[in-house]
Design a protein around this motif. Structure first.
Motif, mmCIF file in Angstrom:
data_model
loop_
_atom_site.group_PDB
_atom_site.id
_atom_site.type_symbol
_atom_site.label_atom_id
_atom_site.label_comp_id
_atom_site.label_asym_id
_atom_site.label_seq_id
_atom_site.Cartn_x
_atom_site.Cartn_y
_atom_site.Cartn_z
ATOM 1 N N ALA A 1 0.842 -1.203 0.000
ATOM 2 C CA ALA A 1 0.000 0.000 0.000
ATOM 3 C C ALA A 1 0.874 1.249 0.000
ATOM 4 O O ALA A 1 0.572 2.237 -0.669
ATOM 5 C CB ALA A 1 -0.927 -0.022 1.219
ATOM 6 N N ARG A 2 1.987 1.200 0.732
ATOM 7 C CA ARG A 2 2.872 2.355 0.812
ATOM 8 C C ARG A 2 3.531 2.638 -0.552
ATOM 9 O O ARG A 2 3.610 3.787 -0.985
ATOM 10 C CB ARG A 2 3.944 2.087 1.866
ATOM 11 N N ALA A 3 3.968 1.582 -1.238
ATOM 12 C CA ALA A 3 4.602 1.766 -2.554
ATOM 13 C C ALA A 3 3.597 2.314 -3.560
ATOM 14 O O ALA A 3 3.944 3.150 -4.408
ATOM 15 C CB ALA A 3 5.183 0.447 -3.042
ATOM 16 N N VAL A 4 2.349 1.867 -3.452
ATOM 17 C CA VAL A 4 1.317 2.373 -4.356
ATOM 18 C C VAL A 4 1.045 3.854 -4.088
ATOM 19 O O VAL A 4 0.922 4.653 -5.021
ATOM 20 C CB VAL A 4 0.016 1.538 -4.219
ATOM 21 N N ALA A 5 1.002 4.231 -2.816
ATOM 22 C CA ALA A 5 0.765 5.640 -2.480
ATOM 23 C C ALA A 5 1.895 6.516 -3.014
ATOM 24 O O ALA A 5 1.655 7.609 -3.552
ATOM 25 C CB ALA A 5 0.624 5.795 -0.964
ATOM 26 N N ALA A 6 3.132 6.029 -2.902
ATOM 27 C CA ALA A 6 4.277 6.804 -3.405
ATOM 28 C C ALA A 6 4.205 6.928 -4.924
ATOM 29 O O ALA A 6 4.475 8.000 -5.493
ATOM 30 C CB ALA A 6 5.583 6.140 -2.979
ATOM 31 N N ALA A 7 3.828 5.831 -5.602
ATOM 32 C CA ALA A 7 3.736 5.872 -7.065
ATOM 33 C C ALA A 7 2.602 6.796 -7.513
ATOM 34 O O ALA A 7 2.735 7.515 -8.504
ATOM 35 C CB ALA A 7 3.534 4.458 -7.622
ATOM 36 N N LEU A 8 1.495 6.785 -6.771
ATOM 37 C CA LEU A 8 0.386 7.678 -7.112
ATOM 38 C C LEU A 8 0.832 9.144 -7.036
ATOM 39 O O LEU A 8 0.543 9.949 -7.931
ATOM 40 C CB LEU A 8 -0.801 7.421 -6.173
ATOM 41 N N ALA A 9 1.582 9.464 -5.993
ATOM 42 C CA ALA A 9 2.040 10.845 -5.825
ATOM 43 C C ALA A 9 2.981 11.265 -6.949
ATOM 44 O O ALA A 9 3.028 12.439 -7.326
ATOM 45 C CB ALA A 9 2.737 10.987 -4.471
ATOM 46 N N ALA A 10 3.713 10.316 -7.519
ATOM 47 C CA ALA A 10 4.685 10.634 -8.567
ATOM 48 C C ALA A 10 4.043 10.711 -9.955
ATOM 49 O O ALA A 10 4.723 11.044 -10.931
ATOM 50 C CB ALA A 10 5.802 9.583 -8.565
ATOM 51 N N ASN A 11 2.759 10.373 -10.053
ATOM 52 C CA ASN A 11 2.089 10.308 -11.361
ATOM 53 C C ASN A 11 0.732 11.001 -11.287
ATOM 54 O O ASN A 11 -0.311 10.348 -11.161
ATOM 55 C CB ASN A 11 1.910 8.835 -11.769
ATOM 56 N N VAL B 1 -5.618 9.488 -10.436
ATOM 57 C CA VAL B 1 -6.344 10.102 -9.328
ATOM 58 C C VAL B 1 -6.639 9.105 -8.210
ATOM 59 O O VAL B 1 -7.014 9.515 -7.114
ATOM 60 C CB VAL B 1 -7.662 10.753 -9.809
ATOM 61 N N LEU B 2 -6.505 7.811 -8.504
ATOM 62 C CA LEU B 2 -6.715 6.800 -7.465
ATOM 63 C C LEU B 2 -5.803 5.623 -7.751
ATOM 64 O O LEU B 2 -5.643 5.215 -8.909
ATOM 65 C CB LEU B 2 -8.177 6.322 -7.440
ATOM 66 N N ALA B 3 -5.193 5.076 -6.697
ATOM 67 C CA ALA B 3 -4.459 3.823 -6.805
ATOM 68 C C ALA B 3 -4.657 3.064 -5.511
ATOM 69 O O ALA B 3 -4.620 3.657 -4.424
ATOM 70 C CB ALA B 3 -2.977 4.071 -7.054
ATOM 71 N N ASP B 4 -4.893 1.767 -5.607
ATOM 72 C CA ASP B 4 -5.191 0.976 -4.417
ATOM 73 C C ASP B 4 -4.762 -0.460 -4.644
ATOM 74 O O ASP B 4 -5.176 -1.084 -5.625
ATOM 75 C CB ASP B 4 -6.692 1.024 -4.108
ATOM 76 N N ALA B 5 -3.923 -0.971 -3.736
ATOM 77 C CA ALA B 5 -3.464 -2.355 -3.838
ATOM 78 C C ALA B 5 -4.119 -3.257 -2.800
ATOM 79 O O ALA B 5 -3.889 -4.460 -2.798
ATOM 80 C CB ALA B 5 -1.938 -2.400 -3.655
ATOM 81 N N ARG B 6 -4.943 -2.669 -1.932
ATOM 82 C CA ARG B 6 -5.424 -3.456 -0.784
ATOM 83 C C ARG B 6 -6.614 -4.346 -1.116
ATOM 84 O O ARG B 6 -6.896 -5.276 -0.388
ATOM 85 C CB ARG B 6 -5.823 -2.500 0.353
ATOM 86 N N HIS B 7 -7.320 -4.039 -2.192
ATOM 87 C CA HIS B 7 -8.609 -4.690 -2.394
ATOM 88 C C HIS B 7 -8.677 -5.524 -3.667
ATOM 89 O O HIS B 7 -8.109 -5.160 -4.687
ATOM 90 C CB HIS B 7 -9.725 -3.639 -2.435
ATOM 91 N N ARG B 8 -9.446 -6.598 -3.590
ATOM 92 C CA ARG B 8 -9.774 -7.447 -4.752
ATOM 93 C C ARG B 8 -11.217 -7.123 -5.162
ATOM 94 O O ARG B 8 -12.020 -6.705 -4.315
ATOM 95 C CB ARG B 8 -9.668 -8.937 -4.403
#
Ligand code: FE
Ligand code: CA
Length: 520
Positions: A452-462, A466-473
Motif C-alpha cells: 500500500a505504501r509503494a502504491v501511495a508513493a507511485a500515485l504521488a509521482a504520477n 487520481v486513485l491507486a489501491d493495492a489493498r482490495h480485490r
C-alpha cells in the motif's frame, strides 16, 4: 501435446469450424458413449455476442478423457421453462477439442435476452442466460458492463463473481489471467493445488479446475462474456513467441504456447473464426475484435500479448519482465517496437477512423498510462506494461486524437491493483491534454505485487492518476448512458472468505464530451 506439425494444426481449425456450425454434424456412427454421472459439471457459458448472434459453450467431462465424439443437442428459448423455443440443433463434442462444444447461434432478434441449455444422452446442462446486443445503428439507453481480471485459484474464493452477478450486467469483459500456470503457491487458501502447467492435458486440467468454481460458473451462465488474455493463460511474462519467466528453457515454448492456445479456445465461448489461418508454429488465435452495442458503445477488444515485441532491458539480461531505468534503455523507446503488433495496430487505427458510437471502450490486459517509480537509483518504469512500449502508446494516443474518437475509455487489468486516471496526449508533459480516461482494475483474487505504501508513493509521482489501491480485490461495474459513464469500483471485504460481502471503494462519473474524472 497440441499438434505441432502444420497438418495437425490445419486439421484442428477445420474441426473447430465444422463443430461450431449450428447443424454441422447431422449424423453419427456408433452408440451413445457412457457419459458418467454429470457430464456438464464445468457449466455453460456464452460469449462473443453481436446484434444477431452469440456463441454457446459447454465442455463435457467424460469418464474417459479420450472418449469418442458425443452428439450434444442444444436449445435457445425465450423463457426459462423452454416452452417457447427460438432455435434448437445438434452439435458435436469432439475428443480432439477436449469435448468442448461451441455453437454459433445466428439469426436471433437483436437486443433481447434468451435462455439456453444442452442435452447429451439423459443428461441436461444447467440453464444459461444470454443476450444479443442492439443493432449497430439502433439507439441504446444503457449498457451495464462488468470488467475483471486475474483470478488465481489458490489466492482466494471467487466471491467477486457472485456479487457482480447480483448486479445483472449485460456483459462481462474479462481482461486476462483467467488461469495461472504455476504450481500452487503457499499459503494456499484452497485446494486442490497443482503443478507447472505445460502440456495440452495440463492446460485442459487447469481450466477444468477453475471452471469447477460455482461462482465463476454462475457468472458465465448469467450473461455473455467478451474475453482477451494476458500472460498467465500461457506463461508468466511471455512476449509473442519468446518465453517469459518460469519455463527454464525446459519445454519447447512454441509447442507449449500452441497447447495453451488450444486449451484456451476449448474452454472459452469463442467463435471458431478466432483460429487464424494459417496456423503457424506456436498456434495463433485472433482475439482482437470490435463489437457494437447500438449507437451507445463501441467495444474494441485488444490482444497485448500475442504480437508484442519482447520486453526491453529486463534485469540481468534475462527474458521476462522487470523495472528498468529509461535513461539507460534506448531500446524501450525504439519507434519500431509494438505492443499490439503492426497488423493489429493498423486494424485498430482503421477501426478508430470510422464514425463510432457515443463511447469507445478499449479492453486490453494491462496498465496504459505512465507509472513512474521514484527510486534512489533514479526514475524507473516497468517494462511489461505500456511503459515498455512508449512509441506504441504514443501511436495509439495520436490515433485517438487524429480521428477525434468520441469518449475513449481504456480498461485494463494485470496489476492486481486499481489505477484510475486520465489518458494524456503526452505523458512526459503533465499539462498536456487529457484525451480519455483509464480504469485499470484490481484482481478477482490474485495478490498484489506492491505494498500500500509503494502504491501511495507511485500515485504521488504520477499526477495523471487520481486513485491507486493495492489493498482490495474485486471488479469494476461500468454503466454507460448517452450522457455519462458511471464507474463503480467494487471490492470484496475478504477474498479469502467464501462468503465475503462487498463494498464500493470509489465511484466516478465521466460526462460525455468531457474526458475528466469526477468523484461521485
Ligand atoms: Fe494476474
Ligand atoms: Ca498478467
Amino acid at each position: 501435446m497440441a499438434p505441432s506439425d502444420p497438418a495437425g494444426r490445419r486439421r484442428l481449425l477445420l474441426l473447430a469450424a465444422a463443430a461450431a456450425a449450428p447443424s454441422g454434424w447431422p449424423r453419427w456412427a456408433g452408440a451413445q458413449p457412457r457419459l458418467g454421472t454429470q457430464p456438464f459439471r464445468l457449466g455453460v457459458a456464452s460469449g462473443s455476442p453481436d446484434h444477431q448472434s452469440v456463441v454457446l459453450w459447454t465442455r463435457l467431462q467424460l469418464e474417459a478423457a479420450d472418449g469418442p465424439r458425443v452428439p450434444v443437442r442444444w436449445e435457445v428459448a425465450d423463457d426459462e421453462g423452454f416452452r417457447h423455443i427460438v432455435q434448437r440443433g445438434q452439435a458435436a463434442a469432439l475428443p480432439d477439442l477436449g469435448h468442448a462444444v461451441h455453437v454459433e447461434v445466428a439469426g436471433l432478434p437483436p437486443d433481447r435476452w434468451y435462455f439456453y441449455r444442452f442435452m447429451a444422452g439423459d443428461a441436461v446442462s444447467p440453464v444459461g442466460r444470454t443476450r444479443t446486443f442492439p443493432a449497430p445503428d439502433a439507439p441504446a439507453a444503457r449498457l451495464r458492463l462488468g470488467h475483471a481480471s486475474c483470478q488465481r485459484w489458490e489466492h482466494g474464493y471467487f466471491s467477486a463473481w457472485r456479487h457482480l452477478r447480483a448486479e445483472h450486467p449485460d456483459v462481462v469483459l474479462f481482461l486476462g489471467d483467467y488461469i495461472y500456470e504455476y504450481p500452487t503457491s503457499l499459503p494456499a487458501v484452497r485446494w486442490p493445488g497443482g503443478n507447472w502447467v505445460t502440456s495440452l492435458a495440463d492446460y485442459r486440467e487447469r481450466h477444468a479446475l477453475y471452471k469447477s468454481d460455482p461462482d465463476l460458473q454462475a457468472m458465465h451462465a448469467a450473461c455473455p462474456w467478451l474475453l482477451t488474455w494476458d500472460d498467465h493463460e500461457v506463461e508468466n511474462n511471455h512476449a509473442g513467441l519468446q518465453e517469459g519467466t518460469g519455463g527454464f528453457g525446459l519445454v519447447d515454448f512454441p509447442a507449449r504456447r500452441a497447447a495453451a492456445y488450444q486449451a484456451y479456445y476449448e474452454n472459452m465461448p469463442l467463435r471458431s473464426s478466432v483460429f487464424a489461418r494459417p496456423q503457424p508454429a506456436g498456434g495463433a488465435l485472433r482475439l482482437h475484435a470490435q463489437v457494437r452495442f447500438g449507437r451507445l458503445a463501441d467495444l474494441l477488444l485488444l490482444d497485448t500479448r500475442q504480437h508484442r515485441d519482447p520486453q526491453a532491458c529486463t534485469r540481468g539480461g534475462r527474458t521476462g519482465a522487470s523495472r528498468f531505468l529509461p535513461a539507460d534503455c534506448a531500446e524501450a523507446g525504439h519507434p519500431a517496437r509494438s505492443m499490439l503488433g503492426h497488423a493489429q495496430e493498423a486494424w485498430l487505427d482503421h477501426r478508430l477512423a470510422r464514425p463510432g458510437a457515443q463511447w469507445t471502450i478499449l479492453g486490453q490486459s494491462t496498465l496504459f498510462g505512465r507509472r513512474l517509480f521514484r527510486t534512489p537509483r533514479g526514475d524507473e518504469l516497468h517494462n511489461d506494461n505500456w511503459d515498455g512500449y512508449p512509441s506504441a502508446r504514443a501511436r495509439l494516443t495520436a490515433s485517438l486524437q487524429r480521428h477525434a474518437v468520441a469518449n475513449p475509455v481504456i480498461l485494463g487489468g494485470d496489476l492486481h491493483e486499481n489505477w484510475v486516471g486520465h489518458v494524456k496526449s503526452d505523458y512526459a508533459r503533465p499539462d498536456s491534454a487529457s484525451i480519455g480516461v483509464e480504469f485499470c482494475g484490481t484482481s478477482i483474487t490474485s495478490r498484489p505485487g506492491l505494498s500500500a505504501r509503494a502504491v501511495a508513493a507511485a500515485l504521488a509521482a504520477n499526477p495523471h492518476y487520481v486513485l491507486a489501491d493495492a489493498r482490495h480485490r474485486g471488479y469494476g461495474l461500468a454503466e454507460f448512458t448517452p450522457a455519462a459513464l458511471t464507474m463503480s469500483l467494487r471490492t470484496v471485504l475478504d477474498a479469502e472468505d467464501r462468503n465475503s460481502g462487498v463494498a464500493t471503494l470509489a465511484r466516478f462519473v465521466v460526462q460525455a464530451g468531457r474526458p475528466a474524472l469526477e468523484a461521485a
